[in-house]
Design a protein around this motif. Structure first.
Motif, short mmCIF file in Angstrom:
data_model
loop_
_atom_site.label_atom_id
_atom_site.label_comp_id
_atom_site.label_asym_id
_atom_site.label_seq_id
_atom_site.Cartn_x
_atom_site.Cartn_y
_atom_site.Cartn_z
N TYR B 49 0.82 -1.21 0.00
CA TYR B 49 0.00 0.00 0.00
C TYR B 49 0.85 1.26 0.00
CZ TYR B 49 0.40 -0.69 5.12
OH TYR B 49 0.86 -0.91 6.40
N GLU B 51 3.29 2.42 1.74
CA GLU B 51 3.71 3.20 2.89
C GLU B 51 5.22 3.32 2.83
OE1 GLU B 51 2.53 1.87 6.79
OE2 GLU B 51 3.07 3.80 7.66
N PRO B 75 -3.48 7.72 -2.86
CA PRO B 75 -4.78 7.57 -2.20
C PRO B 75 -5.74 6.66 -2.97
CG PRO B 75 -4.12 9.86 -2.17
CD PRO B 75 -3.11 9.13 -3.01
N PHE B 76 -5.65 6.71 -4.31
CA PHE B 76 -6.60 5.93 -5.12
C PHE B 76 -6.24 4.45 -5.10
CE2 PHE B 76 -6.61 10.29 -6.41
CZ PHE B 76 -7.96 10.59 -6.34
N ARG B 78 -4.94 3.04 -2.41
CA ARG B 78 -5.34 2.58 -1.08
C ARG B 78 -6.85 2.38 -0.98
NH1 ARG B 78 -1.34 6.60 2.30
NH2 ARG B 78 0.58 5.48 1.80
N ARG B 79 -7.60 3.13 -1.77
CA ARG B 79 -9.06 3.00 -1.70
C ARG B 79 -9.55 1.66 -2.22
NH1 ARG B 79 -10.94 8.99 -3.74
NH2 ARG B 79 -9.60 10.08 -2.25
N PHE B 85 -4.65 -2.97 10.27
CA PHE B 85 -3.35 -2.69 10.86
C PHE B 85 -3.18 -3.42 12.18
CE2 PHE B 85 -4.59 0.87 8.23
CZ PHE B 85 -3.49 1.00 7.41
N LYS B 89 -5.46 1.21 14.22
CA LYS B 89 -5.51 2.54 13.60
C LYS B 89 -6.94 3.01 13.37
CE LYS B 89 -1.03 2.62 11.26
NZ LYS B 89 -0.31 2.85 12.50
N PHE B 102 -16.13 7.43 7.56
CA PHE B 102 -15.02 8.24 7.06
C PHE B 102 -14.33 7.55 5.89
CE2 PHE B 102 -10.81 9.94 6.76
CZ PHE B 102 -11.06 11.30 6.83
N ALA B 103 -14.09 6.23 6.04
CA ALA B 103 -13.43 5.48 4.96
C ALA B 103 -14.25 5.55 3.67
CB ALA B 103 -13.22 4.04 5.38
N ARG B 105 -16.57 8.06 2.98
CA ARG B 105 -16.61 9.46 2.55
C ARG B 105 -15.38 9.79 1.71
NH1 ARG B 105 -21.00 12.74 2.50
NH2 ARG B 105 -22.19 12.52 4.41
N VAL B 106 -14.26 9.22 2.15
CA VAL B 106 -13.01 9.47 1.45
C VAL B 106 -13.08 9.05 -0.01
CG1 VAL B 106 -10.67 8.51 1.30
CG2 VAL B 106 -11.48 9.45 3.44
N GLY B 108 -15.75 9.06 -1.72
CA GLY B 108 -16.82 9.81 -2.38
C GLY B 108 -18.14 9.08 -2.47
N ALA B 109 -18.39 8.14 -1.54
CA ALA B 109 -19.66 7.39 -1.58
C ALA B 109 -20.84 8.28 -1.18
CB ALA B 109 -19.56 6.20 -0.62
#
Lengths: 292, 229
Positions: B49, B51, B75-76, B78-79, B85, B89, B102-103, B105-106, B108-109
């Protein structure tokens, strides 16, 4: 970014503020104090500059004609003076007026043996630019029928020097305080972000773009800045009212006023708070975004 | 699905975490990555991913070259992954529902989808009744399941879990494994780093064993320890 995302980001900002209450309070009070000190300094500096300007504005040139000069001659000289650049106002004082004034100030003068009016015609000159006083006085000295010109040269030079010092101190003080306030405020914001660096990292790990992390935090910075600035303004209003009450009792300070309108003060403080809050957040977040 | 080719990883302090690692995991597989602490398990997962990046070699995830990827594309990547983790986390300031939301929303749902997907994910991990709880109000097992729910909620094609049973008792660990198995059966590729030998022996899945950064065993239907036959 669609509408529901924008809504979400704004909502996120306010949830963030609510749930980090202590850090929010710390940031807001830091901003309020920094801007309050800056605002107080601006007010005092503004007042001091205005006070000195008003003192300089009072300087006049006094012109005394020859003892035998007629009113006609005096008026001609006055007309010539009025044509000189930077002369604001010219007033001719008649012998009789002056004598009457003099007698009022010294009631025993007649019994002391001075029966006849010994005073010459005189002219009062007001200038628009105090720094031109000396050169105007020199021109007037050369005119026919003029006996003496008093321009208060030394006093004026002294007060002009004082004005320069006050202006220099004001400007550099504002600059230094502005830089200090910016530094303190962005440090306070950095601390609130440091407390949330884990949160920022997690957001990045679940796939948030940098902007998605940034926007709510910048909105938070703006809200902190605005609230802090408003508090600073309220402090200045309260403090200002107290100070002016005290100052009014001191006669020599009577002309010391700082008449910056309260609304302008409030708006500029809030604008400053918002700008510092937003840029402070923006700059500080960068450090935490680059970690992953 | 995952393809590593001659990967070397060296940390800033000079420690070489992976040495000449080549590995392929096919779509729909379930694989364990095993090895002692410091063998390079977590490093391997982190490469996937982005990191971290290898100093040499290629890493392909979902058909994309992760090493040469622009930072703005990360970011795309990871989505499309679900990541569980080791330390969960979870966002400490958000309750369980908000963590999952939040996951989503990130990515764009829409709010309507968010509600449905969170409902499904929480039902799958058995935490529907805990949706108002904050992470510090949940037990270790609950937090682990919450982390799995968040990893699942965006329907990832690849689920990566780093020590998902590290802090759990044997019964809870087994439940978590059953959950991951179910997710695998539903179609996701699952990669689990662990040093829980009991679990690995019992699951009888592919085992990839690392030792000091080297791949020393890659065995289908393997056990934690290699059994000489």
């Amino acid at each position: 970014m669609n509408l529901s995302s924008a809504e979400f980001l704004i909502q996120e900002a306010f949830t963030g503020i609510r749930r980090n209450g202590l850090m929010a309070f710390a940031s807001i009070s830091t901003i309020a104090l920094s801007l309050g000190i800056l605002g107080a300094f601006v007010l005092v500096a503004f007042g001091a500059n205005q006070f000195i300007a008003s003192q300089i504005g009072k300087f006049e040139i006094a012109v005394y004609m020859n003892e035998n000069a007629t009113e006609q001659q005096t008026r001609e000289v006055a007309d010539k003076i009025a044509k000189i650049k930077d002369v604001a106002n010219v007033a001719v004082l008649s012998k009789e007026e002056e004598w009457a004034q003099f007698k009022r100030a010294n009631p025993n003068i007649e019994s002391a043996g001075l029966q006849n009016n010994p005073l010459p015609y005189a002219i009062d000159i007001k200038v628009t630019d105090a720094s031109r006083t000396t050169s105007i006085a020199n021109k007037v000295r050369l005119m026919a029928g003029v006996h003496t010109v008093r321009d208060g040269r030394e006093e004026l030079a002294r007060i002009m020097a004082l004005a320069r010092v006050v202006r220099g101190v004001s400007v550099s003080g504002v600059v230094v305080l502005l830089i200090t306030a910016t530094f303190i405020i962005s440090n306070a914001i950095k601390l609130t972000l440091y407390a949330r660096r884990r949160e920022i990292r997690i957001m990045k790990l679940v796939g948030a773009t940098n902007w998605f992390v940034r926007v709510p935090l910048i909105i938070e910075g703006i809200v902190f800045g605005a609230i802090g600035a408003f508090a600073a303004w309220a402090l200045l209003r309260l403090g200002g009212a107290y100070v002016s009450q005290t100052v009014e009792r001191l006669p020599f300070m009577a002309q010391f006023t700082c008449d910056i309108p309260s609304s302008i003060l409030a708006l500029s403080l809030i604008a400053l708070g918002v700008v510092i809050g937003a840029t402070g957040s923006f700059v500080s977040i960068r450090r935490f975004l680059n970690d992953t | 699905m995952i393809s590593l080719n001659e990967v070397f990883v060296e940390y800033d302090n000079g420690v070489r975490a992976l040495k000449d690692l080549s590995l392929t995991v096919e779509k729909g597989e379930f694989a364990f990555v095993v090895g002692s602490t410091g063998s390079g398990k977590s490093t391997l997962l982190r490469l996937l991913y982005r990191e971290m990046s290898p100093c040499q070699g290629t890493v392909i995830v979902n058909g994309e070259d992760v090493v040469d990827m622009k930072p703005s594309d990360v970011p795309f990547l990871r989505r499309r992954l679900g990541i569980v983790f080791q330390d969960f986390k979870l966002l400490p300031q958000k309750n369980l529902w908000e963590n999952l939301a939040f996951a989503l929303r990130v990515i764009g749902a829409q709010p309507k989808d968010i509600r449905r997907r969170i409902g499904d994910a929480l039902a799958l991990v058995g935490l529907t009744h805990r949706c108002d709880a904050f992470p510090n109000q949940m037990s270790g097992g609950e937090q682990q399941r919450a982390a799995i729910a968040r990893a699942l909620v965006n329907n990832p094609t690849l689920l990566i879990a780093d020590e998902p049973t590290g802090n759990l008792d044997p019964d809870t660990s087994w439940e978590i494994m059953q959950l991951l198995d179910q997710i695998n059966i539903r179609g996701a590729t699952v990669l689990v780093a662990t040093h829980d030998s009991q679990i690995v022996d019992r699951m009888k899945k592919r085992v990839i064993q690392l030792d000091a950064g080297h791949l020393i065993r890659d065995e289908h239907k393997g056990a934690y320890q290699h059994i000489e036959s």
